[in-house]
Enzyme design. Structure first.
Site, PDB file in Angstrom:
ATOM      1  N   HIS A   1      -4.602   6.206  57.592  1.00 47.07           N
ATOM      2  CA  HIS A   1      -3.941   4.922  57.852  1.00 47.07           C
ATOM      3  C   HIS A   1      -2.906   5.012  58.978  1.00 47.07           C
ATOM      4  O   HIS A   1      -2.084   4.125  59.130  1.00 47.07           O
ATOM      5  CB  HIS A   1      -3.283   4.379  56.577  1.00 47.07           C
ATOM      6  CG  HIS A   1      -4.293   3.933  55.548  1.00 47.07           C
ATOM      7  ND1 HIS A   1      -3.996   3.788  54.219  1.00 47.07           N
ATOM      8  CD2 HIS A   1      -5.595   3.611  55.675  1.00 47.07           C
ATOM      9  CE1 HIS A   1      -5.089   3.394  53.564  1.00 47.07           C
ATOM     10  NE2 HIS A   1      -6.065   3.289  54.419  1.00 47.07           N
TER      11      HIS A   1
ATOM     12  N   CYS B   1       5.663  -4.414  74.987  1.00 49.71           N
ATOM     13  CA  CYS B   1       5.363  -3.202  75.759  1.00 49.71           C
ATOM     14  C   CYS B   1       6.047  -3.263  77.124  1.00 49.71           C
ATOM     15  O   CYS B   1       5.941  -4.258  77.836  1.00 49.71           O
ATOM     16  CB  CYS B   1       3.858  -3.069  75.926  1.00 49.71           C
ATOM     17  SG  CYS B   1       3.350  -1.638  76.896  1.00 49.71           S
TER      18      CYS B   1
ATOM     19  N   THR C   1      -3.284   8.386  44.135  1.00 53.18           N
ATOM     20  CA  THR C   1      -4.018   7.243  44.688  1.00 53.18           C
ATOM     21  C   THR C   1      -4.878   6.628  43.592  1.00 53.18           C
ATOM     22  O   THR C   1      -5.392   7.335  42.727  1.00 53.18           O
ATOM     23  CB  THR C   1      -4.879   7.633  45.916  1.00 53.18           C
ATOM     24  OG1 THR C   1      -5.828   6.594  46.177  1.00 53.18           O
ATOM     25  CG2 THR C   1      -5.629   8.931  45.694  1.00 53.18           C
TER      26      THR C   1
ATOM     27  N   ALA D   1       0.028   6.895  47.890  1.00 53.32           N
ATOM     28  CA  ALA D   1       1.437   6.500  47.774  1.00 53.32           C
ATOM     29  C   ALA D   1       2.173   7.222  46.643  1.00 53.32           C
ATOM     30  O   ALA D   1       3.372   7.491  46.749  1.00 53.32           O
ATOM     31  CB  ALA D   1       1.528   4.995  47.566  1.00 53.32           C
TER      32      ALA D   1
HETATM   33 ZN   LIG Z   1       1.033  -2.061  76.654  1.00 56.61          ZN
END
Ligand SMILES: [Zn+2]
Length: 234
Positions: A104, A137, A178, A5
């Site tokens: 990440h 979705c 970091t 970060a």
């Molecule tokens: Zn989906």
């Protein structure tokens, strides 16, 4: 290279864990980053979508620290760029996507928890702007989230393996911005060092590995990196 970060704070993206961090000041923000709360509670998701909409990252530009890593790649000196950041500022600065290992994930994509579909985050944010508070979705009706690794969520083994392998192949390992406190990624430092790499730590706060590093710089990242690595023209 390993970045966290700290390299993005000079681009206006707050460090979530640091002394002035978002989580330090707002525990509710930490709840939004936890996959269990996120999946269980529509209110957490509604707050998360508003949060994503107003993220400072959308307007953030790479800073001189990011650009110095671009200059390193142009000089064929960059083997791999492992990053804990989800802002894609390395790619926006000009590093090749193939060089960047995003342990990440990325906030610039969404993923469906139901069917695994991925796509550009802005497409979902458009739906939020149009009034959907908790968009699902369009294919399977599943819960959508950013394509990032939330707390409580498994890291992607292939990505972590690639990061570890790259660390073991380094002859110079820089850890930038970091705290080196979160495993497995903190282990990249140990792997690189065990394989004989020179190690440099650039971080405002001390890290557990400062004693083992060949050099430690607590300086401003956007000032220090161009000084030791050179800078790239935009
Ligand atoms: Zn989906």
């Amino acid at each position: 290279m390993l970045t966290g970060a700290g390299i993005s704070t000079d681009s206006g993206i707050p460090d979530f864990r640091g002394p002035q961090g978002v989580w330090t000041r707002n525990p509710v923000a930490e709840k939004m980053s936890n996959i269990h709360y996120y999946l269980a509670d529509p209110a957490v998701r509604r707050a998360s979508w508003q949060n994503r909409l107003s993220s400072p990252a959308w307007n953030a530009r790479p800073n001189a620290g990011h650009l110095s890593l671009v200059s390193l790649e142009r000089r064929q000196k960059l083997h791999a760029l492992i990053t804990q950041n989800i802002d894609e500022l390395h790619q926006i600065a000009g590093n090749s996507p193939e060089k960047v290992i995003e342990v990440h994930g990325t906030m610039r994509k969404f993923m469906c928890w139901g069917c695994g579909m991925r796509g550009p985050m802005q497409a979902v944010l458009e739906r939020v702007r149009a009034g959907e508070e908790d968009p699902h979705c369009l294919d399977c009706g599943g819960i959508l989230k950013s394509d990032t690794i939330s707390f409580g969520q498994q890291l992607v083994p292939e990505v972590i393996d690639r990061a570890m392998r790259a660390a073991g192949e380094a002859d110079l390992f820089l850890s930038i911005g970091t705290s080196l406190q979160v495993y497995p990624i903190a282990g990249t430092f140990e792997i690189a060092r065990a394989a004989g790499a020179r190690t440099i730590i650039v971080n405002a706060q001390p890290t557990p590995f400062d004693d083992q590093a060949d050099a430690v710089f607590p300086d401003s990242i956007s000032e220090l990196l161009p000084a030791i690595l050179g800078s790239a023209a935009r």
